[in-house]
Write an enzyme that holds these catalytic residues in place. Structure first.
Site, mmCIF file in Angstrom:
data_model
loop_
_atom_site.group_PDB
_atom_site.id
_atom_site.type_symbol
_atom_site.label_atom_id
_atom_site.label_comp_id
_atom_site.label_asym_id
_atom_site.label_seq_id
_atom_site.Cartn_x
_atom_site.Cartn_y
_atom_site.Cartn_z
ATOM 1 N N GLU A 80 0.855 -11.525 -3.265
ATOM 2 C CA GLU A 80 -0.622 -11.580 -3.120
ATOM 3 C C GLU A 80 -1.322 -11.226 -4.433
ATOM 4 O O GLU A 80 -2.523 -11.399 -4.550
ATOM 5 C CB GLU A 80 -1.075 -10.650 -1.972
ATOM 6 C CG GLU A 80 -1.013 -9.154 -2.242
ATOM 7 C CD GLU A 80 0.378 -8.526 -2.070
ATOM 8 O OE1 GLU A 80 1.369 -9.277 -1.988
ATOM 9 O OE2 GLU A 80 0.461 -7.283 -2.041
ATOM 10 N N CYS A 139 6.177 -5.163 0.393
ATOM 11 C CA CYS A 139 6.322 -3.813 -0.166
ATOM 12 C C CYS A 139 6.193 -2.738 0.935
ATOM 13 O O CYS A 139 7.099 -2.601 1.736
ATOM 14 C CB CYS A 139 5.357 -3.608 -1.319
ATOM 15 S SG CYS A 139 5.887 -2.302 -2.419
ATOM 16 N N HIS A 144 5.032 -8.291 -4.459
ATOM 17 C CA HIS A 144 3.636 -8.522 -4.044
ATOM 18 C C HIS A 144 3.162 -9.916 -4.430
ATOM 19 O O HIS A 144 2.433 -10.051 -5.423
ATOM 20 C CB HIS A 144 2.719 -7.521 -4.761
ATOM 21 C CG HIS A 144 2.870 -6.105 -4.337
ATOM 22 N ND1 HIS A 144 2.120 -5.545 -3.328
ATOM 23 C CD2 HIS A 144 3.669 -5.124 -4.791
ATOM 24 C CE1 HIS A 144 2.445 -4.279 -3.183
ATOM 25 N NE2 HIS A 144 3.396 -3.990 -4.062
ATOM 26 N N GLY A 199 0.860 -1.179 0.000
ATOM 27 C CA GLY A 199 0.000 0.000 0.000
ATOM 28 C C GLY A 199 0.890 1.220 0.000
ATOM 29 O O GLY A 199 1.724 1.382 -0.884
HETATM 30 N N1 GLN Z 1 6.058 3.199 -2.292
HETATM 31 C C1 GLN Z 1 5.178 2.650 -1.297
HETATM 32 C C2 GLN Z 1 5.549 3.107 0.104
HETATM 33 O O1 GLN Z 1 6.425 3.876 0.313
HETATM 34 C C3 GLN Z 1 5.121 1.148 -1.349
HETATM 35 C C4 GLN Z 1 4.461 0.675 -2.613
HETATM 36 C C5 GLN Z 1 3.704 -0.600 -2.488
HETATM 37 O O2 GLN Z 1 3.424 -1.103 -1.388
HETATM 38 N N2 GLN Z 1 3.314 -1.100 -3.622
HETATM 39 O O3 GLN Z 1 4.929 2.651 1.025
#
Ligand code: GLN
Length: 192
Positions: A174, A79, A172, A47
């Site tokens: 998921e 992530c 990811h 996220g």
């Molecule tokens: N760039 C996002 C962050 O700093 C992470 C991106 C992702 O979870 N797809 O949280």
């Protein structure tokens, strides 16, 4: 069956819950300290880590999360979740805090400076998997007790790590329908 929470403040909660259920766990949403107490392990989804941190602070979840992880609860972050589980981060926003749990430095949006999202085949703990990266962080450096589970091009960067019961991936799993990373985590929870 292990009961595994998905931190449901922000991010792709439903996709993780589905992958956990397919991997033989019972998945539940965790938003409050009382919910956190009921789970054997926790997934922190992808996220946006800055939003997740602010919401965790507002919901008074940062300290309870830190305490349970310090106490040995298995956790897996993908992530943004990887960023949340890093003891130290680079390129965070002003004042950005993490939960911590893995002795590593994670650089936020690291691959994103080169290419916003990409897919790559890589080897994760001996299995060949297809990995999806979206504005992904990479691991800049790890402490001696951290095991590197995967690296990726460009640059042979560290993208999956484990320290004891805490697991993190830049990518990811998921989103791919391949649940082997979730199965790996569910086994970590079972072993405890
Ligand atoms: N760039 C996002 C962050 O700093 C992470 C991106 C992702 O979870 N797809 O949280």
């Amino acid at each position: 069956m292990p009961r595994i929470g998905v931190l449901a403040l922000q991010g792709d909660v439903r996709e993780h819950a589905r992958a956990l259920e397919e991997s033989g766990a019972t998945a539940v949403s965790v938003r409050r300290p009382a919910e956190l107490e009921t789970v054997d392990g926790l997934v922190i989804p992808g996220g946006e880590s800055t939003t997740m941190w602010k919401l965790a602070d507002t919901f008074e979840m940062l300290e309870p999360l830190r305490l349970r992880i310090k106490d040995g609860m298995p956790a897996y972050g993908s992530c943004a979740g990887m960023i949340m589980l890093a003891d130290r981060i680079e390129d965070g926003i002003e004042g950005q805090q993490t939960i911590g749990g893995i002795d590593m430095v994670v650089r936020r949006n690291a691959f994103g400076r080169q290419v916003d999202s990409f897919e790559s085949d890589l080897s994760f703990a001996g299995a060949s998997i297809h990995a999806v990266f979206i504005r992904a962080p990479w691991v800049e450096s790890v402490g001696a007790s951290v095991e590197v589970l995967a690296t990726a091009e460009p640059g042979d960067r560290i993208v999956a790590v484990r320290q004891g019961p805490v697991l993190a991936t830049s990518f990811h799993p998921e989103l791919t329908g391949d649940v082997r990373v979730h199965e790996y985590f569910v086994n970590m929870v079972r072993e405890l």
